[in-house]
Design a protein around this motif. Structure first.
Motif, mmCIF file in Angstrom:
data_model
loop_
_atom_site.group_PDB
_atom_site.id
_atom_site.type_symbol
_atom_site.label_atom_id
_atom_site.label_comp_id
_atom_site.label_asym_id
_atom_site.label_seq_id
_atom_site.Cartn_x
_atom_site.Cartn_y
_atom_site.Cartn_z
ATOM 1 N N LYS A 117 -115.145 28.645 -42.780
ATOM 2 C CA LYS A 117 -115.902 27.346 -42.428
ATOM 3 C C LYS A 117 -117.337 27.649 -41.946
ATOM 4 N N TYR A 135 -112.131 25.801 -48.320
ATOM 5 C CA TYR A 135 -113.209 26.366 -48.199
ATOM 6 C C TYR A 135 -113.525 27.415 -49.290
ATOM 7 N N SER A 146 -127.586 27.040 -48.287
ATOM 8 C CA SER A 146 -126.393 27.359 -47.538
ATOM 9 C C SER A 146 -125.852 28.742 -47.705
ATOM 10 N N GLY A 176 -117.480 25.178 -46.491
ATOM 11 C CA GLY A 176 -116.929 26.299 -46.409
ATOM 12 C C GLY A 176 -117.056 27.203 -47.466
ATOM 13 N N PRO A 189 -128.353 18.016 -43.023
ATOM 14 C CA PRO A 189 -127.410 17.903 -42.289
ATOM 15 C C PRO A 189 -127.141 16.300 -41.457
ATOM 16 N N TRP A 233 -124.770 16.202 -45.281
ATOM 17 C CA TRP A 233 -125.021 17.144 -46.143
ATOM 18 C C TRP A 233 -125.348 16.946 -47.640
ATOM 19 N N ASN A 261 -119.737 25.265 -41.301
ATOM 20 C CA ASN A 261 -120.016 24.175 -40.418
ATOM 21 C C ASN A 261 -119.186 23.258 -40.677
ATOM 22 N N GLU A 262 -119.319 21.948 -39.932
ATOM 23 C CA GLU A 262 -118.600 20.643 -40.302
ATOM 24 C C GLU A 262 -118.576 20.402 -41.763
ATOM 25 N N PHE A 263 -119.532 20.861 -42.527
ATOM 26 C CA PHE A 263 -119.676 20.152 -43.943
ATOM 27 C C PHE A 263 -119.301 21.133 -45.159
#
Ligand code: PXL
Length: 273
Positions: free
Chosen positions: A251, A209, A15, A257, A46, A50, A253-255
């Motif tokens: 950020k 994040y 990531s 930062g 994902p 995660w 993604n939703e998982f």
């Protein structure tokens, strides 16, 4: 101009926020030439919240990378996620063979959001084989509790006790990152050189994040040492670099930062410590 050579022995964070990716980005931001010896690949799933799946690299492949990188007359190196006792032993062997002095040991034990210690036997190997070769080690509060065997650390006095115990294991300096787990209203890191304790305080940044902050901090110290800075200056400068990176965390993604590794050079906010 002579370009300084830096090496990271660490895992790949697919990531991009921590691991060798953080290290290389940080080395580059400091104008050093970055090299890598990859120990494992971490891929986040994902479809499983995660979850961090770790794929080890064969130790023969790790040794081949170390042989290559160490042959280049390195100026400084760091370690991150090492993945196995055998890899810790290999790292120690090459540091000894080349008598490298600028060795930063980031004793990575857990990934953010995961609460199991990764491979507990490697913690013992790092404590016994690597700390005595380090110019500095950079544990967070949790890692300092494990290395010092004092367990959960909560206060600045706890951090001082842990720093002394970790120093006694042979590292020349220690910086413990207090982070959010510390019961304190500032972001406090504690530096110890065996002589005196120095508290490095910044305002606590209210952001989640901050993925990769630890790797970025240790990589910045490594690059600063390669560039000829004295140890305390290297730490202070790295704290400013990392604070800027956290302040501009974003950020993905939703998982997750990640920090913005390049923030210090692009947005030179007035960071006071
Ligand atoms: O932030 C700790 C860390 C270090 N190294 C690698 C990682 C992580 C956390 O995700 O993946 C390779």
């Amino acid at each position: 101009m002579s370009l300084k050579k830096t090496l990271t022995i660490a895992g790949s964070d697919t990531s991009g926020g921590s691991g060798i990716q953080a290290d290389l980005k940080t080395f580059q931001e400091h104008g050093t030439y970055g090299m890598t010896a990859l120990t494992c690949i971490v891929a986040m799933d994902p479809e499983a919240g995660w979850r961090h799946n770790i794929f080890p690299i064969d130790s023969a492949a790790v040794e081949a990378q170390l042989k290559c990188a160490f042959s280049t007359n390195l100026d400084a190196m760091k370690t991150g996620m090492l993945g196995s006792v055998e890899i810790v032993e290999l790292g120690a062997k090459y540091i000894d063979k080349y008598q490298l002095k600028n060795v930063v040991v980031d004793p990575v034990m857990i990934c953010k959001g995961e609460d199991e210690v990764l491979l507990p036997e490697t913690v013992d190997a790092v404590r016994e084989l690597l700390l005595s070769k380090a110019i500095i080690t950079t544990p967070n509060l949790f890692e300092a509790g494990q290395l010092s065997q004092l367990g959960t650390l909560r206060t600045i006095d706890d951090m001082k006790n842990a720093a002394q115990k970790i120093y006694d294991l042979g590292t020349k300096n220690v910086v413990i990152k207090g982070g959010r787990a510390l019961h304190h209203d500032k972001a406090v890191d504690l530096f110890y050189d065996g002589d005196s304790f120095v508290l490095l305080e910044t305002e606590k940044l209210e952001t989640s994040y901050n993925h990769g902050a630890g790797c970025t901090f240790a990589a910045a110290i490594t690059a600063n040492l390669a560039n000829g800075e004295a140890i305390f200056d290297a730490v202070l400068h790295a704290k400013k670099f990392t604070t800027a990176a956290i302040a501009h965390g974003w950020k993905l993604n939703e998982f997750v930062g990640p920090v913005m590794h390049g923030a210090y050079n692009r947005f030179p906010d007035n960071i006071s410590i």
